[in-house]
Design a protein around this motif. Structure first.
Motif, short mmCIF file in Angstrom:
data_model
loop_
_atom_site.label_atom_id
_atom_site.label_comp_id
_atom_site.label_asym_id
_atom_site.label_seq_id
_atom_site.Cartn_x
_atom_site.Cartn_y
_atom_site.Cartn_z
N LYS A 213 9.00 18.71 -41.80
CA LYS A 213 10.02 17.67 -41.93
C LYS A 213 10.60 17.62 -43.34
O LYS A 213 11.35 16.71 -43.67
CB LYS A 213 9.42 16.32 -41.56
N GLY A 214 10.26 18.60 -44.18
CA GLY A 214 10.92 18.69 -45.48
C GLY A 214 10.03 18.51 -46.69
O GLY A 214 10.53 18.54 -47.82
N GLY A 215 8.74 18.32 -46.50
CA GLY A 215 7.85 18.19 -47.64
C GLY A 215 7.76 19.49 -48.41
O GLY A 215 7.34 20.50 -47.85
N ARG A 216 8.16 19.48 -49.66
CA ARG A 216 8.17 20.71 -50.46
C ARG A 216 7.24 20.65 -51.67
O ARG A 216 7.09 21.62 -52.39
CB ARG A 216 9.61 21.02 -50.94
N THR A 217 6.64 19.49 -51.90
CA THR A 217 5.66 19.36 -52.98
C THR A 217 4.42 18.67 -52.42
O THR A 217 4.46 18.03 -51.36
CB THR A 217 6.21 18.51 -54.14
N LEU A 218 3.32 18.80 -53.14
CA LEU A 218 2.08 18.18 -52.70
C LEU A 218 2.22 16.67 -52.62
O LEU A 218 1.71 16.03 -51.70
CB LEU A 218 0.94 18.56 -53.65
N GLN A 219 2.95 16.08 -53.58
CA GLN A 219 3.12 14.63 -53.58
C GLN A 219 3.97 14.17 -52.41
O GLN A 219 3.72 13.11 -51.82
CB GLN A 219 3.74 14.17 -54.90
N GLN A 220 4.99 14.97 -52.05
CA GLN A 220 5.81 14.61 -50.90
C GLN A 220 4.99 14.62 -49.62
O GLN A 220 5.16 13.76 -48.75
CB GLN A 220 7.00 15.57 -50.78
N VAL A 221 4.10 15.59 -49.48
CA VAL A 221 3.22 15.63 -48.31
C VAL A 221 2.27 14.44 -48.33
O VAL A 221 2.04 13.81 -47.28
CB VAL A 221 2.43 16.95 -48.27
N ALA A 222 1.74 14.10 -49.50
CA ALA A 222 0.85 12.94 -49.62
C ALA A 222 1.58 11.66 -49.22
O ALA A 222 1.05 10.84 -48.47
CB ALA A 222 0.32 12.83 -51.05
N ASP A 223 2.82 11.50 -49.69
CA ASP A 223 3.61 10.32 -49.35
C ASP A 223 3.89 10.26 -47.86
O ASP A 223 3.87 9.17 -47.25
CB ASP A 223 4.94 10.33 -50.13
N CYS A 224 4.15 11.42 -47.26
CA CYS A 224 4.42 11.50 -45.83
C CYS A 224 3.19 11.06 -45.03
O CYS A 224 3.30 10.25 -44.09
CB CYS A 224 4.82 12.93 -45.45
N LEU A 225 2.02 11.55 -45.40
CA LEU A 225 0.78 11.19 -44.71
C LEU A 225 0.49 9.70 -44.86
O LEU A 225 0.11 9.02 -43.89
CB LEU A 225 -0.38 12.01 -45.25
N ASN A 226 0.68 9.19 -46.08
CA ASN A 226 0.44 7.77 -46.32
C ASN A 226 1.42 6.92 -45.52
O ASN A 226 1.07 5.86 -45.00
CB ASN A 226 0.56 7.45 -47.81
#
Length: 243
Positions: free
Chosen positions: A202-215
């Motif tokens: 869905k567009g997560g390109r950094t580790l923090q973006q993936v973390a924010d998505c999961l949260n």
């Protein structure tokens, strides 16, 4: 549901989670549903039914309560079965081959795969099951080796996990207890594979973006907390996931 355009393919969505706790919490179910819904939108599938099983993948789909109903609806509606990933049907080549004789089916993560390709992936999935078991044993052996070489973190980890079980246990039982803990860790990591994969898709390109998505999805870490980029990095590395 997708639109009833002339070129749509009717599908029956089928989801499977492996335990009652997963079934009650919805762990993995949301990710499976999102996979199929996205594939339906992109490929013109019309979802005409939905079934959810809380059952082991060792059972053939026709031997699962909701799986049997899904197959009946496929015949009645002249629809294809749709699953998020092939292992939601089975990791058994025999089961997959037998299902191919009963109905056509779609896999959301590879919507254009032909029967031969699905059969090949089934063989790989069956091999993966054996690989996971051996990887668990190897991980335990590696942890013990690091502890034997004096690595303080490994020594502490083994001590912490086995301290409560030491009293009155034989060496064999202690080893089994340690292996069970490691298996739970691997099982939990596999349970967040799909959510992490979806966040990347869905567009997560950094580790923090993936973390924010999961949260944002309300998915917690193994200890029930929020994700950080470091935790995402560790789990992605263990699961061999990449951007």
């Amino acid at each position: 549901m997708t639109s009833h355009a002339a070129n749509t393919i009717k599908v029956v969505s089928y989801y499977r989670v492996s335990s009652s706790s997963q079934g009650e919490s919805g762990l993995g179910l949301e990710a499976q549903r999102e996979y199929i819904q996205r594939a339906a939108q992109q490929n013109g599938w019309n979802i005409v039914g939905e079934f959810v099983d809380v059952a082991s993948g060792k059972l053939a789909i026709e031997d699962r309560p909701e799986g049997a109903k899904a197959l009946i609806l496929c015949k009645q509606a002249k629809a294809q079965l749709a699953v998020a990933k092939l292992d939601r049907l089975s990791r058994s080549v025999h089961h997959i081959a037998r299902l191919m004789e009963q109905t056509e089916f779609k896999v959301a993560t590879m919507p254009h795969a032909k029967p031969f390709e699905l059969h090949l992936f089934a063989a790989l999935a069956e091999q993966e099951r054996s690989f996971i078991a051996s990887r668990t044993k190897e991980a335990l052996a590696a942890l013990q080796a690091r502890a034997d070489n004096g690595d303080p973190q490994s020594v502490e980890k083994i001590a912490r996990r086995t301290a409560a079980l030491e009293k009155g246990r034989t060496a064999t039982n202690r080893a089994k207890a340690s292996e069970a803990i490691q298996e739970r860790v691997i099982h939990w990591q596999e349970s967040v594979r799909d959510p992490i994969d979806l966040c990347i898709r869905k567009g997560g390109r950094t580790l923090q973006q993936v973390a924010d998505c999961l949260n944002g999805k309300g998915i917690t870490t193994s200890r029930g907390g929020e994700w950080s980029s470091i935790q995402v990095s560790r789990v992605m590395k263990n699961l061999e996931l990449q951007f």
